[in-house]
Design a protein around this motif. Structure first.
Motif, PDB file in Angstrom:
ATOM      1  N   GLY A 186       1.150  -1.108   0.023  1.00 52.21           N
ATOM      2  CA  GLY A 186       0.433   0.463  -0.257  1.00 52.21           C
ATOM      3  C   GLY A 186       0.774   1.176  -0.014  1.00 52.21           C
ATOM      4  N   PRO A 187       1.949   1.453   0.791  1.00 50.94           N
ATOM      5  CA  PRO A 187       3.126   2.515   1.326  1.00 50.94           C
ATOM      6  C   PRO A 187       3.566   2.825  -0.120  1.00 50.94           C
ATOM      7  CG  PRO A 187       2.424   1.310   3.182  1.00 50.94           C
ATOM      8  CD  PRO A 187       1.290   0.831   2.535  1.00 50.94           C
ATOM      9  N   ALA A 188       4.409   1.915  -0.729  1.00 53.56           N
ATOM     10  CA  ALA A 188       4.298   2.021  -1.989  1.00 53.56           C
ATOM     11  C   ALA A 188       4.151   2.037  -3.133  1.00 53.56           C
ATOM     12  CB  ALA A 188       5.660   0.542  -2.053  1.00 53.56           C
ATOM     13  N   ALA A 189       3.351   1.635  -3.461  1.00 49.90           N
ATOM     14  CA  ALA A 189       2.064   2.137  -4.568  1.00 49.90           C
ATOM     15  C   ALA A 189       1.743   3.295  -4.549  1.00 49.90           C
ATOM     16  CB  ALA A 189       0.722   1.539  -4.147  1.00 49.90           C
ATOM     17  N   ILE A 190       0.780   4.099  -3.443  1.00 50.28           N
ATOM     18  CA  ILE A 190       0.571   5.612  -3.012  1.00 50.28           C
ATOM     19  C   ILE A 190       2.182   6.223  -3.340  1.00 50.28           C
ATOM     20  CG2 ILE A 190       0.395   7.035  -1.199  1.00 50.28           C
ATOM     21  CD1 ILE A 190      -1.242   5.016   0.001  1.00 50.28           C
ATOM     22  N   MET A 191       2.973   6.330  -2.664  1.00 55.30           N
ATOM     23  CA  MET A 191       4.178   6.577  -3.688  1.00 55.30           C
ATOM     24  C   MET A 191       4.506   6.926  -5.052  1.00 55.30           C
ATOM     25  SD  MET A 191       6.131   6.321   0.336  1.00 55.30           S
ATOM     26  CE  MET A 191       5.629   6.642   1.472  1.00 55.30           C
ATOM     27  N   ALA A 192       4.953   6.145  -5.552  1.00 50.56           N
ATOM     28  CA  ALA A 192       4.570   6.169  -6.791  1.00 50.56           C
ATOM     29  C   ALA A 192       3.950   6.278  -7.689  1.00 50.56           C
ATOM     30  CB  ALA A 192       4.682   4.583  -6.997  1.00 50.56           C
ATOM     31  N   ALA A 193       2.405   6.127  -7.268  1.00 51.55           N
ATOM     32  CA  ALA A 193       1.325   7.180  -8.209  1.00 51.55           C
ATOM     33  C   ALA A 193       0.946   8.424  -7.603  1.00 51.55           C
ATOM     34  CB  ALA A 193       0.227   6.091  -7.983  1.00 51.55           C
ATOM     35  N   ARG A 194       1.504   8.848  -6.605  1.00 47.83           N
ATOM     36  CA  ARG A 194       0.707   9.890  -5.848  1.00 47.83           C
ATOM     37  C   ARG A 194       1.045  11.161  -6.915  1.00 47.83           C
ATOM     38  NH1 ARG A 194       4.455  10.755  -0.570  1.00 47.83           N
ATOM     39  NH2 ARG A 194       6.958  10.803  -2.013  1.00 47.83           N
ATOM     40  N   GLY A 195      -0.810  11.737  -7.046  1.00 52.33           N
ATOM     41  CA  GLY A 195       0.219  13.272  -7.906  1.00 52.33           C
ATOM     42  C   GLY A 195       0.065  12.722  -9.517  1.00 52.33           C
ATOM     43  N   LEU A 196      -0.013  11.408  -9.961  1.00 52.80           N
ATOM     44  CA  LEU A 196      -0.180  11.175 -11.413  1.00 52.80           C
ATOM     45  C   LEU A 196      -1.084  11.159 -12.184  1.00 52.80           C
ATOM     46  CD1 LEU A 196       2.620   7.985 -11.465  1.00 52.80           C
ATOM     47  CD2 LEU A 196       2.775  10.005 -11.791  1.00 52.80           C
ATOM     48  N   GLU A 197      -1.456  12.529 -12.932  1.00 50.75           N
ATOM     49  CA  GLU A 197      -2.523  12.592 -13.973  1.00 50.75           C
ATOM     50  C   GLU A 197      -3.151  11.882 -13.983  1.00 50.75           C
ATOM     51  OE1 GLU A 197      -1.902  15.735 -16.169  1.00 50.75           O
ATOM     52  OE2 GLU A 197      -0.927  17.133 -14.877  1.00 50.75           O
ATOM     53  N   ALA A 198      -3.387  10.622 -14.765  1.00 51.24           N
ATOM     54  CA  ALA A 198      -4.001   9.406 -15.648  1.00 51.24           C
ATOM     55  C   ALA A 198      -4.451   8.130 -14.263  1.00 51.24           C
ATOM     56  CB  ALA A 198      -3.522   8.999 -16.345  1.00 51.24           C
ATOM     57  N   LEU A 199      -3.956   8.879 -13.440  1.00 49.44           N
ATOM     58  CA  LEU A 199      -3.768   7.042 -12.237  1.00 49.44           C
ATOM     59  C   LEU A 199      -4.702   8.227 -10.759  1.00 49.44           C
ATOM     60  CD1 LEU A 199      -0.684   5.578 -11.447  1.00 49.44           C
ATOM     61  CD2 LEU A 199      -2.471   5.340 -14.182  1.00 49.44           C
ATOM     62  N   LYS A 200      -5.666   6.750 -10.473  1.00 46.72           N
ATOM     63  CA  LYS A 200      -6.481   6.924  -9.237  1.00 46.72           C
ATOM     64  C   LYS A 200      -6.186   5.498  -8.390  1.00 46.72           C
ATOM     65  CE  LYS A 200     -11.110   6.501  -8.726  1.00 46.72           C
ATOM     66  NZ  LYS A 200     -12.409   6.749  -8.972  1.00 46.72           N
ATOM     67  N   VAL A 201      -5.753   5.419  -6.981  1.00 45.75           N
ATOM     68  CA  VAL A 201      -4.937   4.935  -6.541  1.00 45.75           C
ATOM     69  C   VAL A 201      -6.660   4.888  -5.147  1.00 45.75           C
ATOM     70  CG1 VAL A 201      -3.364   3.520  -4.944  1.00 45.75           C
ATOM     71  CG2 VAL A 201      -3.029   5.123  -6.909  1.00 45.75           C
ATOM     72  N   VAL A 202      -6.552   2.940  -4.849  1.00 47.57           N
ATOM     73  CA  VAL A 202      -7.798   2.338  -3.555  1.00 47.57           C
ATOM     74  C   VAL A 202      -6.804   1.559  -3.269  1.00 47.57           C
ATOM     75  CG1 VAL A 202      -9.790   2.039  -3.126  1.00 47.57           C
ATOM     76  CG2 VAL A 202      -9.915   3.603  -5.389  1.00 47.57           C
ATOM     77  N   VAL A 203      -6.759   1.665  -1.786  1.00 48.62           N
ATOM     78  CA  VAL A 203      -5.636   1.419  -1.051  1.00 48.62           C
ATOM     79  C   VAL A 203      -6.999   0.374   0.456  1.00 48.62           C
ATOM     80  CG1 VAL A 203      -4.515   0.791   0.272  1.00 48.62           C
ATOM     81  CG2 VAL A 203      -3.976   1.963  -1.507  1.00 48.62           C
ATOM     82  N   THR A 204      -6.856  -0.473   0.239  1.00 50.34           N
ATOM     83  CA  THR A 204      -7.631  -1.216   1.621  1.00 50.34           C
ATOM     84  C   THR A 204      -6.242  -2.139   2.383  1.00 50.34           C
ATOM     85  OG1 THR A 204      -8.677  -3.703   0.760  1.00 50.34           O
ATOM     86  CG2 THR A 204      -9.290  -1.492  -0.151  1.00 50.34           C
ATOM     87  N   TYR A 205      -6.711  -2.043   3.206  1.00 49.13           N
ATOM     88  CA  TYR A 205      -5.990  -3.145   4.441  1.00 49.13           C
ATOM     89  C   TYR A 205      -7.180  -2.886   5.581  1.00 49.13           C
ATOM     90  CZ  TYR A 205      -5.723   1.264   7.606  1.00 49.13           C
ATOM     91  OH  TYR A 205      -6.132   2.234   8.342  1.00 49.13           O
ATOM     92  N   PRO A 206      -6.309  -4.094   7.021  1.00 50.55           N
ATOM     93  CA  PRO A 206      -7.329  -4.735   7.590  1.00 50.55           C
ATOM     94  C   PRO A 206      -6.646  -4.160   8.653  1.00 50.55           C
ATOM     95  CG  PRO A 206      -5.358  -5.598   7.253  1.00 50.55           C
ATOM     96  CD  PRO A 206      -4.918  -5.192   5.466  1.00 50.55           C
ATOM     97  N   HIS A 207      -8.089  -3.392   9.474  1.00 51.72           N
ATOM     98  CA  HIS A 207      -8.273  -2.747  10.697  1.00 51.72           C
ATOM     99  C   HIS A 207      -7.095  -3.809  11.694  1.00 51.72           C
ATOM    100  CE1 HIS A 207      -9.588   0.380  13.303  1.00 51.72           C
ATOM    101  NE2 HIS A 207      -9.352  -1.081  14.396  1.00 51.72           N
ATOM    102  N   GLY A 208      -6.110  -3.051  11.717  1.00 55.04           N
ATOM    103  CA  GLY A 208      -5.903  -3.604  13.730  1.00 55.04           C
ATOM    104  C   GLY A 208      -4.214  -4.048  12.872  1.00 55.04           C
ATOM    105  N   GLN A 209      -4.571  -4.854  11.842  1.00 64.00           N
ATOM    106  CA  GLN A 209      -3.088  -5.828  11.509  1.00 64.00           C
ATOM    107  C   GLN A 209      -2.253  -5.488  10.562  1.00 64.00           C
ATOM    108  OE1 GLN A 209      -5.075  -9.481   9.644  1.00 64.00           O
ATOM    109  NE2 GLN A 209      -6.874  -8.911  10.670  1.00 64.00           N
ATOM    110  N   ILE A 210      -1.678  -3.832  11.099  1.00 63.10           N
ATOM    111  CA  ILE A 210      -0.672  -3.647  10.465  1.00 63.10           C
ATOM    112  C   ILE A 210      -0.020  -2.491  10.936  1.00 63.10           C
ATOM    113  CG2 ILE A 210      -1.467  -3.790   7.893  1.00 63.10           C
ATOM    114  CD1 ILE A 210      -1.927  -0.689   7.883  1.00 63.10           C
ATOM    115  N   SER A 211       1.216  -2.701  11.514  1.00 65.82           N
ATOM    116  CA  SER A 211       2.280  -1.739  11.696  1.00 65.82           C
ATOM    117  C   SER A 211       1.589  -0.061  11.605  1.00 65.82           C
ATOM    118  CB  SER A 211       3.075  -1.734  11.665  1.00 65.82           C
ATOM    119  OG  SER A 211       4.074  -0.712  10.348  1.00 65.82           O
ATOM    120  N   ARG A 212       1.490   0.328  12.947  1.00 69.82           N
ATOM    121  CA  ARG A 212       1.169   1.823  13.065  1.00 69.82           C
ATOM    122  C   ARG A 212       1.701   2.210  12.541  1.00 69.82           C
ATOM    123  NH1 ARG A 212      -3.023   5.083  13.394  1.00 69.82           N
ATOM    124  NH2 ARG A 212      -2.386   7.036  14.727  1.00 69.82           N
TER     125      ARG A 212
END
Length: 286
Positions: A152-178
């Motif tokens: 998720g973080p890697a995809a967000i930081m790769a795609a943020r601000g790119l005009e032709a992309l929208k990024v929808v990320v899901t993650y399991p609540h309480g099961q990833i590091s803070r």
């Protein structure tokens, strides 16, 4: 280079369609139709390349039918500008004296990218390629991501601000590091959307596959999946195996062509698949 499904059905695709679809039309995964073998002297030539040059060279093996060398170099250059090490992947001697007979152990530092995860190597190039292909056709692409921390973080930081992309990320609540949760939920780019869900880390994989293999729905909404199933990530992650191999034989004072053992943690085996591709190309990994 053409790509075919692991299930043997569907149609052959070029690099653009294989990256955009993620899953093949029959639900399989894309693999190269032909496994490229290195020619005599090519391994030595590759070993002399700087990291970005090596990345461009390997990407051209798979994308030269649809992208010019200049386009590939521009994409690669933009992907690694934010890395914290000039070497991109430094190799650190963990034990041994750097001789070919003492069993030296080296660590490839894959954490110098913007998300501090090895997945930056695949996501940076994959997302920027998707954006370029979409811009050429004046299209928009919606990237679906399910993450248990790194993707998720890697995809967000790769795609943020790119005009032709929208990024929808899901993650399991309480099961990833803070830390990883904050990497995602504090991102303020207008094309990034992050949601948590109740359930296990793999519970979103099936819905994403269902959407990604529904040809009509995928075309209507411009969906793309950039999880470990995408051949673009496998291709780009193969680069760090080549690079780490070349630097390892240098530091251990071994002749080029010597076998080197790689030890790696495994999740969905996407990274291991990249290493297996390198073994197919070059035969230097046991």
């Amino acid at each position: 280079m053409r790509f075919v499904s692991t299930r043997g059905g569907g149609e052959e695709e070029g690099i653009e369609e294989a990256l955009r679809r993620g899953y093949a039309r029959d639900g399989g995964l894309y693999v190269p139709k032909v496994i490229r073998k290195l020619e005599e002297g090519e391994l030595e030539k590759l070993s002399r390349l700087e990291f970005r040059e090596l990345c461009s060279e390997i990407l051209c093996w798979f994308a030269s039918d649809e992208l010019s060398e200049d386009e590939v170099r521009d994409i690669v250059r933009s992907c690694f500008e934010g890395f914290s090490s000039d070497e991109i992947i430094p190799l650190t001697m963990l034990s041994g004296r750097g001789t070919g007979i003492d069993g030296s152990v080296l660590v490839a530092e894959l954490f110098h990218g913007p998300s501090m995860s090895f997945k930056d190597f695949g996501q940076q190039v994959l997302c920027k390629l998707l954006n370029m292909f979409a811009q050429k056709k004046k299209n928009k692409i919606s990237i679906l991501v399910s993450t248990t921390g790194d993707t998720g973080p890697a995809a967000i930081m790769a795609a943020r601000g790119l005009e032709a992309l929208k990024v929808v990320v899901t993650y399991p609540h309480g099961q990833i590091s803070r830390f990883q949760e904050l990497q995602m939920t504090t991102e303020d780019a207008g094309n990034v959307f992050v949601y948590s869900f109740e359930g296990g880390g793999d519970d979103m994989d099936a819905p994403i596959k269902t959407l990604s293999t529904d040809a009509l729905f995928q075309e209507q909404h411009g969906l793309a999946a950039v999880n470990s199933i995408n051949i673009g990530r496998v291709i780009m992650q193969s680069v760090h195996y080549f690079w780490s191999y070349f630097r390892a034989v240098e530091k251990a004072k071994l002749p080029l062509g010597s076998a080197v053992d790689f030890a790696l943690p495994c999740g969905a085996l996407g990274n291991a698949a990249a290493g297996q591709r390198v073994e197919s190309f070059a035969g230097v990994l046991p």
